[in-house]
Design an enzyme around this catalytic site. Structure first.
Site, PDB file in Angstrom:
ATOM      1  N   LYS A  89     -26.693   8.295 -30.910  1.00 22.16           N
ATOM      2  CA  LYS A  89     -27.163   7.304 -29.642  1.00 22.16           C
ATOM      3  C   LYS A  89     -26.116   7.879 -28.479  1.00 22.16           C
ATOM      4  O   LYS A  89     -24.919   7.548 -28.644  1.00 22.16           O
ATOM      5  CB  LYS A  89     -27.066   5.909 -29.964  1.00 22.16           C
ATOM      6  CG  LYS A  89     -27.479   4.936 -28.705  1.00 22.16           C
ATOM      7  CD  LYS A  89     -27.382   3.560 -29.333  1.00 22.16           C
ATOM      8  CE  LYS A  89     -28.174   2.697 -28.189  1.00 22.16           C
ATOM      9  NZ  LYS A  89     -27.562   2.903 -26.882  1.00 22.16           N
ATOM     10  N   GLU A 113     -31.751  11.401 -22.699  1.00 16.29           N
ATOM     11  CA  GLU A 113     -30.526  10.886 -22.083  1.00 16.29           C
ATOM     12  C   GLU A 113     -29.707  11.874 -21.091  1.00 16.29           C
ATOM     13  O   GLU A 113     -29.469  13.129 -21.803  1.00 16.29           O
ATOM     14  CB  GLU A 113     -29.832  10.418 -23.199  1.00 16.29           C
ATOM     15  CG  GLU A 113     -28.739   9.405 -22.834  1.00 16.29           C
ATOM     16  CD  GLU A 113     -29.662   7.751 -23.008  1.00 16.29           C
ATOM     17  OE1 GLU A 113     -30.805   7.822 -23.152  1.00 16.29           O
ATOM     18  OE2 GLU A 113     -28.664   7.013 -22.863  1.00 16.29           O
ATOM     19  N   ARG A 170     -39.997  -2.879 -27.762  1.00 19.09           N
ATOM     20  CA  ARG A 170     -38.858  -2.979 -28.388  1.00 19.09           C
ATOM     21  C   ARG A 170     -39.430  -3.248 -29.726  1.00 19.09           C
ATOM     22  O   ARG A 170     -39.932  -4.307 -29.953  1.00 19.09           O
ATOM     23  CB  ARG A 170     -37.895  -4.011 -27.810  1.00 19.09           C
ATOM     24  CG  ARG A 170     -36.552  -3.733 -28.476  1.00 19.09           C
ATOM     25  CD  ARG A 170     -35.696  -5.071 -27.682  1.00 19.09           C
ATOM     26  NE  ARG A 170     -35.410  -4.934 -26.340  1.00 19.09           N
ATOM     27  CZ  ARG A 170     -34.533  -4.143 -25.748  1.00 19.09           C
ATOM     28  NH1 ARG A 170     -33.778  -3.143 -26.674  1.00 19.09           N
ATOM     29  NH2 ARG A 170     -34.285  -3.899 -24.617  1.00 19.09           N
TER      30      ARG A 170
HETATM   31  P1  AMP Z   1     -29.981  -0.025 -25.634  1.00 16.03           P
HETATM   32  O1  AMP Z   1     -29.776   0.439 -24.188  1.00 16.03           O
HETATM   33  O2  AMP Z   1     -28.592  -0.546 -26.313  1.00 16.03           O
HETATM   34  O3  AMP Z   1     -31.091  -1.106 -25.838  1.00 16.03           O
HETATM   35  O4  AMP Z   1     -30.282   1.124 -26.690  1.00 16.03           O
HETATM   36  C1  AMP Z   1     -31.342   1.947 -26.118  1.00 16.03           C
HETATM   37  C2  AMP Z   1     -31.171   3.161 -25.367  1.00 16.03           C
HETATM   38  O5  AMP Z   1     -30.113   4.208 -26.255  1.00 16.03           O
HETATM   39  C3  AMP Z   1     -32.137   3.956 -24.945  1.00 16.03           C
HETATM   40  O6  AMP Z   1     -32.978   3.238 -23.798  1.00 16.03           O
HETATM   41  C4  AMP Z   1     -31.591   5.196 -24.444  1.00 16.03           C
HETATM   42  O7  AMP Z   1     -31.289   5.223 -23.261  1.00 16.03           O
HETATM   43  C5  AMP Z   1     -30.374   5.328 -25.278  1.00 16.03           C
HETATM   44  N1  AMP Z   1     -30.399   6.466 -26.207  1.00 16.03           N
HETATM   45  C6  AMP Z   1     -29.262   7.229 -26.497  1.00 16.03           C
HETATM   46  N2  AMP Z   1     -29.541   8.077 -27.577  1.00 16.03           N
HETATM   47  C7  AMP Z   1     -30.690   7.846 -28.002  1.00 16.03           C
HETATM   48  C8  AMP Z   1     -31.537   8.488 -28.806  1.00 16.03           C
HETATM   49  N3  AMP Z   1     -31.223   9.600 -29.422  1.00 16.03           N
HETATM   50  N4  AMP Z   1     -32.935   8.034 -28.866  1.00 16.03           N
HETATM   51  C9  AMP Z   1     -33.370   7.176 -28.103  1.00 16.03           C
HETATM   52  N5  AMP Z   1     -32.533   6.399 -27.443  1.00 16.03           N
HETATM   53  C10 AMP Z   1     -31.237   6.737 -27.156  1.00 16.03           C
END
Ligand code: AMP
Length: 556
Positions: A250, A299, A412
């Site tokens: 991530k 990203e 989500r």
């Molecule tokens: P959050 O912002 O905490 O809800 O986490 C989701 C976000 O993680 C996504 O919207 C992306 O911007 C980010 N992200 C980073 N790495 C990845 C990945 N490998 N796959 C999907 N999302 C990712």
């Protein structure tokens, strides 16, 4: 032709209905009878408090000051007086209504406003730029106010402020379209996901029904809402629930959707803003390393000396409008792609496994462009290792993805799970521990942590067993041995002497510990030997961080 008076009548009735079902029914019967496509389009958008679709770059560029000025010009009532009304009524819409009402008693002539006329004026306003544009906008708006009845002034003002206060959310708009044109709500929703424009969806539904909606597809250079992730309950649960699991880092960066088609690259942010101009070097790289005719999801991260910089730097780049080339040097970027949703055709219904194959074919990796590595595994230990690697490389954690799943824009769901070490760390007192197993049996390999209360009592909040290298554990064992107060089996009680800085994924309420809280997935960051036990974090701070999680979740 639909008059603005008819539209505001609808708004007024909606404002007084509290039941969602009734609101839906009322909108459905209203839109069913609209003859013109343009009127239907405008009605749907205006009801949602939008003048243009969410992703459109068009904007009226009208601020509160300009509204006050237009009201002054059209009614003679000045800002100070209207501000008093706003304080009393709590709403600029109601205040505009009031000043127009007072004025109307003396005015004779009134041109009837239509939605078509409003649209024309809005388009003219949004096309204006440069010198004199504010003045011209003020005149245009004041002319609208002159044509408005008091109630029309209420909704005109709210529309310009993008806040209709009707309690009409996307769900109601979807259901109203479904009901008006006899189409399944899910089909209406899918059409919205791919177009991001309920106005367009309503017009297609009216003219071609279900089939027309099914024909609506993702189009390059029109952004699609991004698929979102849920918090993973635990690695174990993810492994149990998802049969084919793909694990990715991530990345600690900023989401982008890259469209490359017809020789043109457009890059959208997570909020679907066009950020292309701020990222010239990425555009260049895409043109030379990516196949044309695609929409990619990924990203962008900022890097220095091979290490990611805090993601705020990426945001600074995104916001930049001038002096971009200097910023390209100062904050170097790279992009990791992890999905593809268009490959000469819409491919959101393909399983992730297939999409990944298409993705690797579409992208030639280079210094600045990568495809996120993905490991297919259901082994919790291995996932934990990948998590540690990601965090050690300066990223947030891991994403656990269902390889059999479709891409569901804007949702989500359980097909993407995120597991991250949060940024807010805690400094906690080490009050206990446990000897390890197997080859770690001579090492203390887990540590019990506590925060303190105002009297200096130690209140436990969890145990940390990850984030240590073997070397760390050897050093810590030596350091802690003299602090052992008592032992029973593998369990140890320490004299509270040392403080650990730990990261964690979440704070939960828990009856298990006397503090009433428990840390999920705590990770060792470092020994804070510069801090005494008295300087450790308090129960108040833990409680505050617990509360803050809910606030930040709402903004996700
Ligand atoms: P959050 O912002 O905490 O809800 O986490 C989701 C976000 O993680 C996504 O919207 C992306 O911007 C980010 N992200 C980073 N790495 C990845 C990945 N490998 N796959 C999907 N999302 C990712």
């Amino acid at each position: 032709m639909l008059t603005f008076a008819e539209f505001t009548e609808l708004c007024k009735s909606l404002e007084h209905i509290s039941s969602t079902l009734e609101k839906t029914a009322r909108i459905a019967s209203f839109i069913k009878n609209i003859e013109s496509d343009d009127d239907l389009y405008n009605t749907i958008l205006f009801l949602s408090g939008r003048i243009y679709p969410e992703w459109s770059e068009r904007d009226l560029g009208v601020g509160i000051g300009l509204i006050y000025e237009a009201l002054r010009m059209s009614t003679g009532v000045d800002r100070r007086e209207i501000e008093n009304l706003v304080r009393e009524k709590g709403d600029l819409g109601l205040s505009a209504e009031e000043v127009v009402r007072k004025k109307k008693q003396t005015s004779l002539f009134q041109e009837e406003l239509t939605l078509k006329k409003l649209r024309e004026v809005f388009d003219e306003m949004s096309d204006l730029s440069g010198e004199g544009s504010q003045k011209r906008k003020t005149i245009l708006l004041s002319e609208l106010y002159i044509s408005c009845s008091p109630i029309e002034a209420r909704y005109l003002t709210r529309l310009i402020l993008k806040e209709m206060r009707l309690g009409v959310g996307e769900g109601i708009v979807r259901d109203a379209i479904a009901r008006a044109f006899g189409i399944d709500g899910e089909i209406v929703e899918r059409a919205y996901m791919v177009t991001n424009d309920y106005g367009k969806v309503a017009v297609s539904a009216k003219n071609g029904g279900r089939d027309a909606l099914l024909r609506l597809k993702i189009t390059p250079h029109i952004p699609v809402k991004m698929m979102l992730a849920q918090v993973a309950e635990s690695i174990e649960e993810a492994v149990r629930d998802i049969r084919h699991l793909g694990v990715e880092w991530k990345f600690d960066g900023t989401r982008v959707q890259v469209h490359y088609s017809d020789g043109r690259v457009t890059i959208y942010s997570r909020r679907l803003e066009n950020v292309t101009n701020a990222l010239p070097e990425i555009v260049r790289e895409i043109k030379s390393n990516v196949k044309e005719g695609v929409i990619l999801d990924g990203e962008i991260i900022a890097v220095r000396d091979g290490k990611p910089m805090p993601f705020q730097h990426v945001l600074r780049r995104f916001r930049r409008k001038h002096g971009i080339s200097a910023m390209v040097e100062k904050i170097p970027l790279m992009v990791y792609f992890y999905d593809i949703i268009y490959d000469d055709e819409e491919i959101i219904d393909l399983p992730l496994m297939e999409r990944r194959k298409r993705l690797t074919k579409a992208v030639r990796e280079g210094e600045m462009i990568k495809v996120a590595q993905q490991r297919i595994t259901g082994d919790p230990e291995e996932i934990r290792r990948i998590f540690d690697d990601a965090v050690n490389a300066g990223h947030e954690g891991v994403m656990l993805k269902n390889l059999d799943s479709r891409y569901i824009p804007g949702k989500r769901g359980k097909n993407w799970l995120k597991l991250k070490a949060t940024m807010e760390t805690l400094d906690l007192v080490v009050v206990g521990g446990e000897w390890g197993e197997g080859k770690r049996s001579n090492l203390i390999s887990s540590f019990e942590l506590a925060c303190i209360d105002e009297y200096g009592n130690m209140l436990k909040v969890g145990k940390v067993a990850t984030g240590f290298t073997d070397e760390d554990l050897e050093e810590l064992t030596e350091l802690f041995k003299p602090e052992i107060e008592a032992q029973e089996g593998k369990k140890i009680i320490f004299h509270p002497r040392y403080v650990f800085e730990v990261a964690y994924q979440e704070i939960q309420k828990s009856p298990k510990y006397e503090s009433g809280y428990a840390l999920r997935f705590p990770r060792f960051i470092r020994l804070r030997d510069d801090k005494s036990v008295e300087e450790a974090d308090t129960i108040e701070r833990v409680a505050r961080l617990y509360e803050m999680q809910f606030r930040s979740k709402k903004h996700q």
